[in-house]
Design a protein around this motif. Sequence first.
Motif, PDB file in Angstrom:
ATOM      1  N   GLY A 125      17.505 -66.793  10.719  1.00 45.69           N
ATOM      2  CA  GLY A 125      16.763 -67.079  11.940  1.00 45.69           C
ATOM      3  C   GLY A 125      16.442 -68.552  12.089  1.00 45.69           C
ATOM      4  N   LEU A 126      16.263 -69.229  10.960  1.00 42.92           N
ATOM      5  CA  LEU A 126      15.968 -70.657  10.994  1.00 42.92           C
ATOM      6  C   LEU A 126      17.223 -71.514  10.831  1.00 42.92           C
ATOM      7  CD1 LEU A 126      14.014 -73.025  11.096  1.00 42.92           C
ATOM      8  CD2 LEU A 126      13.552 -72.692   8.647  1.00 42.92           C
ATOM      9  N   TRP A 127      18.078 -71.161   9.873  1.00 43.46           N
ATOM     10  CA  TRP A 127      19.165 -72.061   9.493  1.00 43.46           C
ATOM     11  C   TRP A 127      20.490 -71.809  10.196  1.00 43.46           C
ATOM     12  CZ3 TRP A 127      16.456 -75.688   7.968  1.00 43.46           C
ATOM     13  CH2 TRP A 127      15.409 -75.533   7.065  1.00 43.46           C
ATOM     14  N   GLU A 128      20.737 -70.587  10.679  1.00 44.93           N
ATOM     15  CA  GLU A 128      22.004 -70.330  11.370  1.00 44.93           C
ATOM     16  C   GLU A 128      22.046 -71.113  12.686  1.00 44.93           C
ATOM     17  OE1 GLU A 128      25.709 -69.328  12.116  1.00 44.93           O
ATOM     18  OE2 GLU A 128      24.706 -68.730  10.248  1.00 44.93           O
ATOM     19  N   GLY A 129      23.138 -71.832  12.896  1.00 43.37           N
ATOM     20  CA  GLY A 129      23.265 -72.685  14.071  1.00 43.37           C
ATOM     21  C   GLY A 129      22.716 -74.077  13.846  1.00 43.37           C
ATOM     22  N   ARG A 130      21.945 -74.228  12.774  1.00 40.58           N
ATOM     23  CA  ARG A 130      21.425 -75.552  12.415  1.00 40.58           C
ATOM     24  C   ARG A 130      22.151 -76.045  11.161  1.00 40.58           C
ATOM     25  NH1 ARG A 130      16.750 -72.764  14.363  1.00 40.58           N
ATOM     26  NH2 ARG A 130      15.872 -73.852  16.186  1.00 40.58           N
ATOM     27  N   ALA A 131      21.704 -75.616  10.001  1.00 40.17           N
ATOM     28  CA  ALA A 131      22.384 -76.027   8.764  1.00 40.17           C
ATOM     29  C   ALA A 131      23.639 -75.209   8.503  1.00 40.17           C
ATOM     30  CB  ALA A 131      21.428 -75.894   7.579  1.00 40.17           C
ATOM     31  N   MET A 132      23.722 -74.012   9.088  1.00 40.44           N
ATOM     32  CA  MET A 132      24.842 -73.115   8.821  1.00 40.44           C
ATOM     33  C   MET A 132      25.536 -72.702  10.111  1.00 40.44           C
ATOM     34  SD  MET A 132      23.345 -70.565   5.838  1.00 40.44           S
ATOM     35  CE  MET A 132      22.321 -69.658   7.011  1.00 40.44           C
ATOM     36  N   ILE A 133      26.829 -72.501   9.991  1.00 40.72           N
ATOM     37  CA  ILE A 133      27.631 -71.951  11.075  1.00 40.72           C
ATOM     38  C   ILE A 133      28.379 -70.744  10.505  1.00 40.72           C
ATOM     39  CG2 ILE A 133      29.523 -72.331  12.702  1.00 40.72           C
ATOM     40  CD1 ILE A 133      27.066 -73.971  13.363  1.00 40.72           C
ATOM     41  N   GLY A 134      28.073 -69.579  11.014  1.00 42.02           N
ATOM     42  CA  GLY A 134      28.718 -68.378  10.493  1.00 42.02           C
ATOM     43  C   GLY A 134      28.419 -68.141   9.023  1.00 42.02           C
TER      44      GLY A 134
END
Length: 203
Positions: free
Chosen positions: A156-165
């Motif tokens: 919820g926090l890191w997907e799309g920010r620090a992580m992609i997929g």
Amino acid sequence: RYAVRPSKSIGGLYDHRDDLAQIARLVVMKSRVFGDLVEMERSSLSARSRKLITQSAIYTATAALLHNLDQTTQQKATDLAIDYWEEIAKHLPEWQLVREGRVSSGEIRQDFIHSHGITLHAFGNVGNHLFGANTRDWRAKLKPLRKIDWSRTNAGLWEGRAMIGGRLSKATQNVVLTTAAIKTLLGLGLTAEEEKLSAAMRG
């Protein structure tokens, strides 16, 4: 003719003309944080590596930390960087567990994002913001780091920010978004670029 380009870590390790490379080396050598946890030659770590962080990641993060700061000497810049990274480490107990040999580096890298290049780069950006604004209580400003859930499962926090997929990304946009997320959680103001990208992500 057949020369092989050295890895970024080796290049930084032996480039004595680069002041930032020298500062990064000194940070690794002199801080109580890094030492044996740093891979000095390879730019990436295998899952079985006993190292937690690459020297190239420290170089990039420290360059971000010191960017455009008015440090009159290399020694002052080095001391500032060491103080900052040691303060960061105080709020990341998993790093301490690795230093004490209670948890493997591989486990921490697999389960958390805070020892990876993108997060270190973001930490450097946060520090640059604090020092650039001459924040006297910068240590106190970093205390909320301990309350952040750095686990990869915190999508919820890191997907799309620090992580992609589900995979960590060091793309410039992801560094900016990760920096913005950390700054928001610390109660710090965002740059125009950070605001713009964060707003676009929120839709």
